[in-house]
Design an enzyme around this catalytic site. Structure first.
Site, PDB file in Angstrom:
ATOM      1  N   GLU A 192       0.829  -1.205   0.000  1.00 18.73           N
ATOM      2  CA  GLU A 192       0.000   0.000   0.000  1.00 18.73           C
ATOM      3  C   GLU A 192       0.859   1.249   0.000  1.00 18.73           C
ATOM      4  O   GLU A 192       0.567   2.229  -0.686  1.00 18.73           O
ATOM      5  CB  GLU A 192      -0.926   0.014   1.228  1.00 18.73           C
ATOM      6  CG  GLU A 192      -2.034  -1.017   1.189  1.00 18.73           C
ATOM      7  CD  GLU A 192      -2.849  -0.927  -0.083  1.00 18.73           C
ATOM      8  OE1 GLU A 192      -3.199   0.197  -0.507  1.00 18.73           O
ATOM      9  OE2 GLU A 192      -3.113  -1.984  -0.695  1.00 18.73           O
TER      10      GLU A 192
ATOM     11  N   SER B  30      19.616  -9.023  -8.141  1.00 17.26           N
ATOM     12  CA  SER B  30      18.514  -9.101  -9.102  1.00 17.26           C
ATOM     13  C   SER B  30      18.623 -10.166 -10.184  1.00 17.26           C
ATOM     14  O   SER B  30      17.625 -10.798 -10.502  1.00 17.26           O
ATOM     15  CB  SER B  30      18.310  -7.744  -9.774  1.00 17.26           C
ATOM     16  OG  SER B  30      18.108  -6.750  -8.815  1.00 17.26           O
TER      17      SER B  30
ATOM     18  N   HIS C 267       3.567 -10.174  -9.367  1.00 16.39           N
ATOM     19  CA  HIS C 267       5.014 -10.394  -9.337  1.00 16.39           C
ATOM     20  C   HIS C 267       5.683  -9.292  -8.510  1.00 16.39           C
ATOM     21  O   HIS C 267       6.566  -9.560  -7.699  1.00 16.39           O
ATOM     22  CB  HIS C 267       5.566 -10.420 -10.759  1.00 16.39           C
ATOM     23  CG  HIS C 267       7.060 -10.306 -10.817  1.00 16.39           C
ATOM     24  ND1 HIS C 267       7.895 -11.326 -10.437  1.00 16.39           N
ATOM     25  CD2 HIS C 267       7.868  -9.275 -11.176  1.00 16.39           C
ATOM     26  CE1 HIS C 267       9.157 -10.943 -10.570  1.00 16.39           C
ATOM     27  NE2 HIS C 267       9.160  -9.692 -11.018  1.00 16.39           N
ATOM     28  N   SER C 268       5.252  -8.064  -8.747  1.00 14.45           N
ATOM     29  CA  SER C 268       5.801  -6.930  -7.996  1.00 14.45           C
ATOM     30  C   SER C 268       4.814  -5.785  -8.145  1.00 14.45           C
ATOM     31  O   SER C 268       3.770  -5.936  -8.775  1.00 14.45           O
ATOM     32  CB  SER C 268       7.154  -6.516  -8.555  1.00 14.45           C
ATOM     33  OG  SER C 268       6.964  -5.884  -9.810  1.00 14.45           O
TER      34      SER C 268
END
Lengths: 334, 471
Positions: free
Chosen positions: B148, B234, B363-364
């Protein structure tokens, strides 16, 4: 002492001094090294310190990085740096950047070494020079030894260094013999990383070179001497960090510069040296900088074509003369 | 190009030794589809997918071959580099898939009840179970609130681990503090269980000066030496061969610890997966490879990712002991990882665990998964197969948890997360010196010069430099 012997002795001494140092790569153990650089090390230190790896550059580079994260000091040998491309993510994204990204929590005291650049008659995928590739990446240190003393001192320094080091050797230099001082034979001998060496002093033109091209430049300097041009030859030794101070001081003395490298011209080491001269010594230049590099083509195989794709002594001589305003037209092949 | 000839003889004799002391993958003289058992009672066998292959001794006038000819491997076999191989004159291809998929191990059903006829011995104490539940709930709420916060523009990026709370927390609970974690990026629950505080998470996401990463990395790229949690990196699957490397170091130290590395179903397509597992097996490294098979790699469904029966079978291909588990069952995860760790450390071998689950969240924050999958599919997993709810039902049935404690905990977590975000937002950003430090062990001259020049420029033009960032 040959360069091969110099590298072998450096590996031997550093492995003996620090039990955390270990060597891994293809053929480094039982085969005594693809170029016999690691001869005798398996017998002396055993299979836990000298690892023959399966054929997966990505694999063993990743393992080396992981081992370095945890505190070992791996030396990863690539059969040539051409094959290191299969592991380039581990080298750049993991080894080079981890210390920075983890804010010092994960450091990578690793050495990647192997032959770099052109050999003889091995074609495009075995002849690429990677000095400029690795030289552009922050977090790495990049070394290019020329003589046996360079090989010994820089390899020992690389192994002791806490940062990841790319150690670019040259296959054709392995068998060449150089005189070595008594100081260099001592087991604590070390050369500083980031310092270039003035191989030959001169007054009229500065020639910068690294690795095999140092030999060519020295020969060119002899020829130029006979024609009345005194050339100063700088052996860079370290591509990253580049010894800008030495190069600039030399150009400020001679006012002319020829950069020599075996690799491709665009975005090469010579381009970087040129930029640094323009930034710091522009007022001292009496002529534009001349850049000698390999031909901008993938390395051909045929012997006559290969000869034309790599800088020769005559190319360096001609460039030095042009820079000294002796009117010699550009050769068709240069 | 490594020359294996001199080693192959050793491996050959080792294989023969193996056969006597341990049931091996089939025997050398017949490939029957029999399940294999290992010494540990917690490990049950995956059904082998090899079709029945028996010998035809018709063309060779040698002694009759029986299926118990384990003791006589010299019969009807050939010497090759790597050992003796039985031969057959019947040309039979190993089929690309088996009739039956490898079953997954579970202890609790979807209602949080112990499944009958299982061999689960309740060794879990109330203390461990309640901590596990609290951490799972904290993880869920923390993910919700950070997500959020990203939507509100307070942080730039976030990744949730909805649906994978059991994998995160239960696996962490089964390990010790000395075990080294090499994560992918959806395992912050492991870090949470080890004691990383909500404020430490918030500091990293906000990139302030209290961040252990000195504001160098994107959000969720956590890393903490003191928690033995290596930095998130990453590029996918690079941690797999690196984990084998760390395990090799541990092995040389002979420490009572192992390496645990996580990755998703998508990560198994990377070349590094092959290299990492192959190497770990060859080096006999104590590393646990945990695959979170959650069905989706951003928008790529597993049917587009591979054609094998999931990941568990790939372990066998590398000679790695493997198991498939229900990743939404916290007890199954706990048991399996506990057993895996034991094997990895005692026997100095790698273990592969495939935890089946579902990626409930996107996913993100840069992804909207409703664009490529059905809403009711997501809802089903969220409601009926929720690992947090399932475990909650189990601990409640033991009388270890109540609704009042639930409400209280939820309220407290919400408050703490909010506070953490607020404090982290108000904390200063890292100072300028941290731009140049840690590139190398000691800053080289060129960076020192650049920093000096930058400071001079800032001093000359203070109006161009943000006032709330320390110099």
């Amino acid at each position: 002492m040959t360069v091969r012997e110099a590298l072998n002795s450096a590996l031997d001494e550093e492995m003996s001094a620090d039990p955390k140092v270990f060597l891994m790569g293809e053929e480094v153990g039982e085969y005594q090294g693809a170029y016999k650089i690691s001869k005798g090390l398996l017998d002396k230190y055993g299979p836990e310190r000298v690892l023959d790896t399966p054929i997966t550059e990505a694999g063993f580079t990743g393992i080396g990085v992981g081992a370095a994260y945890y505190g070992l000091r791996p030396i990863v040998e690539f059969m040539t740096f051409n094959f290191a491309m299969q592991a380039i993510d581990h080298i750049i994204n993991s080894a080079a950047k981890s210390n920075y990204m983890s804010a010092g929590q994960m450091n990578v005291p690793i050495v990647f070494r192997g032959p770099n650049g052109a050999a003889a008659g091995v074609g495009a995928q075995h002849s690429h020079c990677y000095a400029a590739w690795y030289g552009s990446c922050p977090g790495l240190k990049v070394l290019t030894p020329y003589s046996s003393e360079d090989a010994r001192g820089l390899l020992k320094a690389a192994i002791r260094d806490p940062d990841p080091v790319i150690f670019l050797e040259n296959e054709l230099l392995y068998g060449e013999s150089f005189p070595v001082s008594a100081e260099a034979l001592d087991s604590s001998f070390c050369l500083p990383i980031g310092k270039a060496k003035i191989e030959r002093e001169g007054r009229d033109v500065t020639i910068t070179a690294f690795s095999k091209m140092v030999g060519h430049s020295l020969k060119a300097a002899e020829i130029l001497e006979k024609e009345g041009i005194s050339a100063e030859v700088i052996n860079l030794r370290s591509i990253r960090p580049l010894d800008r101070a030495t190069i600039n001081a030399s150009v400020q003395k001679t006012n002319r510069l020829v950069t020599v490298e075996e690799g491709f011209p665009q975005h090469g080491v010579g381009a970087e040296i040129c930029a640094t001269i323009v930034e710091d010594s522009f007022g001292y230049l009496d002529a534009p900088v001349e850049r000698i590099a390999g031909a901008d083509v993938p390395m051909p195989y045929a012997a006559n074509l290969e000869r034309m794709a790599v800088p020769q002594v005559e190319d360096i001589v001609r460039a030095a003369k042009r820079v000294c305003h002796r009117s010699v037209p550009l050769a068709a092949a240069a | 190009m490594a020359i294996w000839f001199s080693r192959s003889r050793n491996i050959g004799s080792q294989l023969q030794k193996c056969m006597k002391t341990r049931e091996f993958l089939g025997s050398q003289t017949s490939w029957t589809s029999s399940p294999f058992q290992s010494s540990s009672s917690n490990v049950t066998s995956p059904a082998l997918f090899l079709p029945n292959l028996r010998f035809n001794s018709s063309t060779i006038s040698e002694k009759q071959l029986t299926s118990d000819s384990d003791d006589d491997p010299q019969v009807q076999s050939l010497d090759f580099p790597g050992g003796r191989v039985p031969y057959t004159s019947e040309m039979k291809f190993i089929w690309e898939s088996s009739q039956n998929r490898v079953p997954c191990y579970r202890v609790l059903n979807d209602n949080g009840e112990l499944i009958r006829n299982n061999n689960f011995q309740q060794v879990m104490s109330k203390e461990i179970a309640v901590k596990m539940y609290k951490d799972m709930l904290t993880l869920q709420i923390m993910d919700n609130m950070f997500y959020e916060a990203q939507r509100q523009g307070r942080i730039s990026f976030y990744m949730t681990s909805f649906g994978e709370e059991a994998i995160n927390i239960a696996s962490a609970a089964a390990l010790t503090k000395d075990d080294i974690i090499l994560p992918q990026y959806r395992e912050h629950g492991v870090l949470l269980h080890r004691g990383f505080t909500l404020l430490e998470f918030a500091n990293q996401c906000l990139g302030n000066k209290a961040d252990y990463g000195k504001g160098r990395q994107m959000p969720i790229h956590y890393g903490s030496n003191k928690h033995n949690y290596f930095n998130v990196s990453s590029p996918i699957a690079t941690q797999l061969p690196q984990a084998a490397g760390v395990a090799y170091s541990l092995k040389m130290e002979k420490k009572d610890a192992c390496v645990v590395t996580y990755f998703g179903d998508g990560g198994t397509s990377e070349g590094d997966f092959h290299a990492g597992l192959n190497f770990a097996a060859v080096m006999e490294a104590p590393v646990i490879f945990i695959c979170r098979n959650n069905g989706w790699a951003i928008s790529t469904n597993i049917s587009e990712q591979f054609r094998s029966d999931g990941i568990v079978l790939k372990g066998q291909a590398y000679g790695i002991r493997s198991i498939r588990i229900d990743g939404n069952d916290a007890l199954a995860v706990y048991n399996a990882i506990h057993a895996a760790r034991d094997m990895a450390v005692r026997e100095q071998r790698p273990i592969l665990v495939e935890a089946m689950t579902y990626r409930v969240g996107h996913h993100s924050t840069s992804d909207d998964s409703t664009k490529y999958r059905a809403l009711d599919e997501i809802d089903y997993w969220k409601m009926s197969r929720n690992p947090v709810s399932i475990f909650k039902k189990w601990i409640e049935s033991n009388g270890w948890w109540s609704e009042t404690e639930e409400a209280e905990l939820r309220g407290n977590i919400r408050k703490e997360v909010l506070q953490a975000i607020q404090v982290a937002e108000r904390t200063e950003k890292p100072p300028l010196a941290e731009l140049f430090s840690d590139v190398y062990d000691h800053p080289p001259r060129n960076l020192q010069e650049q920093e000096k020049q930058l400071r001079e420029t800032i001093n000359r033009n203070p109006q161009n430099y943000p006032s709330d960032v320390p110099v």
